[in-house]
Design a protein around this motif. Sequence first.
Motif, PDB file in Angstrom:
ATOM      1  N   PRO A  44      34.058  16.176 -37.514  1.00 55.81           N
ATOM      2  CA  PRO A  44      33.115  15.337 -36.752  1.00 55.81           C
ATOM      3  C   PRO A  44      31.821  16.103 -36.458  1.00 55.81           C
ATOM      4  O   PRO A  44      31.860  17.254 -36.020  1.00 55.81           O
ATOM      5  N   VAL A  45      30.693  15.435 -36.715  1.00 54.64           N
ATOM      6  CA  VAL A  45      29.386  16.061 -36.502  1.00 54.64           C
ATOM      7  C   VAL A  45      28.385  15.036 -35.980  1.00 54.64           C
ATOM      8  O   VAL A  45      28.580  13.827 -36.102  1.00 54.64           O
ATOM      9  N   LEU A  46      27.307  15.554 -35.419  1.00 58.49           N
ATOM     10  CA  LEU A  46      26.087  14.797 -35.143  1.00 58.49           C
ATOM     11  C   LEU A  46      25.063  15.316 -36.128  1.00 58.49           C
ATOM     12  O   LEU A  46      24.978  16.525 -36.356  1.00 58.49           O
ATOM     13  N   ALA A  47      24.287  14.433 -36.712  1.00 61.72           N
ATOM     14  CA  ALA A  47      23.297  14.881 -37.694  1.00 61.72           C
ATOM     15  C   ALA A  47      22.042  14.033 -37.607  1.00 61.72           C
ATOM     16  O   ALA A  47      22.103  12.842 -37.302  1.00 61.72           O
ATOM     17  N   TRP A  48      20.918  14.677 -37.862  1.00 59.82           N
ATOM     18  CA  TRP A  48      19.654  13.968 -38.023  1.00 59.82           C
ATOM     19  C   TRP A  48      19.510  13.646 -39.495  1.00 59.82           C
ATOM     20  O   TRP A  48      19.575  14.533 -40.348  1.00 59.82           O
ATOM     21  N   VAL A  49      19.351  12.366 -39.787  1.00 60.10           N
ATOM     22  CA  VAL A  49      19.195  11.876 -41.153  1.00 60.10           C
ATOM     23  C   VAL A  49      17.817  11.240 -41.252  1.00 60.10           C
ATOM     24  O   VAL A  49      17.394  10.515 -40.349  1.00 60.10           O
ATOM     25  N   ARG A  50      17.109  11.505 -42.335  1.00 61.09           N
ATOM     26  CA  ARG A  50      15.774  10.937 -42.543  1.00 61.09           C
ATOM     27  C   ARG A  50      15.866   9.613 -43.271  1.00 61.09           C
ATOM     28  O   ARG A  50      16.463   9.518 -44.336  1.00 61.09           O
ATOM     29  N   LEU A  51      15.281   8.599 -42.649  1.00 60.21           N
ATOM     30  CA  LEU A  51      15.085   7.293 -43.280  1.00 60.21           C
ATOM     31  C   LEU A  51      13.588   7.156 -43.528  1.00 60.21           C
ATOM     32  O   LEU A  51      12.800   7.886 -42.915  1.00 60.21           O
ATOM     33  N   PRO A  52      13.165   6.253 -44.390  1.00 59.86           N
ATOM     34  CA  PRO A  52      11.719   6.085 -44.563  1.00 59.86           C
ATOM     35  C   PRO A  52      11.041   5.834 -43.211  1.00 59.86           C
ATOM     36  O   PRO A  52      11.425   4.927 -42.481  1.00 59.86           O
ATOM     37  N   ALA A  53      10.118   6.692 -42.850  1.00 62.49           N
ATOM     38  CA  ALA A  53       9.280   6.597 -41.649  1.00 62.49           C
ATOM     39  C   ALA A  53       9.965   6.958 -40.334  1.00 62.49           C
ATOM     40  O   ALA A  53       9.280   7.135 -39.346  1.00 62.49           O
ATOM     41  N   VAL A  54      11.293   7.055 -40.280  1.00 62.46           N
ATOM     42  CA  VAL A  54      11.956   7.367 -39.009  1.00 62.46           C
ATOM     43  C   VAL A  54      13.191   8.245 -39.229  1.00 62.46           C
ATOM     44  O   VAL A  54      13.848   8.126 -40.254  1.00 62.46           O
ATOM     45  N   PRO A  55      13.489   9.115 -38.251  1.00 59.13           N
ATOM     46  CA  PRO A  55      14.756   9.838 -38.303  1.00 59.13           C
ATOM     47  C   PRO A  55      15.834   9.026 -37.583  1.00 59.13           C
ATOM     48  O   PRO A  55      15.536   8.197 -36.721  1.00 59.13           O
ATOM     49  N   ALA A  56      17.092   9.257 -37.923  1.00 57.41           N
ATOM     50  CA  ALA A  56      18.216   8.622 -37.237  1.00 57.41           C
ATOM     51  C   ALA A  56      19.194   9.711 -36.827  1.00 57.41           C
ATOM     52  O   ALA A  56      19.513  10.603 -37.612  1.00 57.41           O
ATOM     53  N   HIS A  57      19.650   9.656 -35.586  1.00 54.54           N
ATOM     54  CA  HIS A  57      20.649  10.602 -35.086  1.00 54.54           C
ATOM     55  C   HIS A  57      21.997   9.904 -35.221  1.00 54.54           C
ATOM     56  O   HIS A  57      22.270   8.943 -34.514  1.00 54.54           O
ATOM     57  N   ILE A  58      22.814  10.377 -36.135  1.00 60.99           N
ATOM     58  CA  ILE A  58      24.057   9.674 -36.448  1.00 60.99           C
ATOM     59  C   ILE A  58      25.283  10.503 -36.055  1.00 60.99           C
ATOM     60  O   ILE A  58      25.220  11.726 -35.952  1.00 60.99           O
ATOM     61  N   GLN A  59      26.373   9.805 -35.822  1.00 66.44           N
ATOM     62  CA  GLN A  59      27.662  10.446 -35.627  1.00 66.44           C
ATOM     63  C   GLN A  59      28.435  10.229 -36.916  1.00 66.44           C
ATOM     64  O   GLN A  59      28.569   9.096 -37.388  1.00 66.44           O
TER      65      GLN A  59
END
Length: 110
Positions: free
Chosen positions: A58-73
């Motif tokens: 299990p992790v938390l990660a910052w993922v790059r989407l076009p124009a915005v980052p998403a903080h996902i579990q």
Amino acid sequence: MGANERYPSGPNPAPSVQADSLKQVEPDYGDEFTPRPFSLTPEELGRLPATLATEPIPVLAWVRLPAVPAHIQGHALAWTPRAVYVEWEHRGLHRAWVWASAVERGGLAS
């Protein structure tokens, strides 16, 4: 490759593969437009071997989407010294390579 402090493989050595063999996975949205995250390129992965997790971590990660980052579990499925192959669920299953510094173990995304 020495022991990885961030994601130790435990007492049983985990198998390894070439990092660039683990490709980005995206759900099929049909005709619906949905932004897709950016995954690191083979050049960014550096042709390094990746250690496969014996169990998803299990992790938390910052993922790059076009124009915005998403903080996902999500879950770490594999890693190299510089990158982590992350899987998460959001309207379907996603898998992408992100920089190791964008990932931390456990917790809840904000």
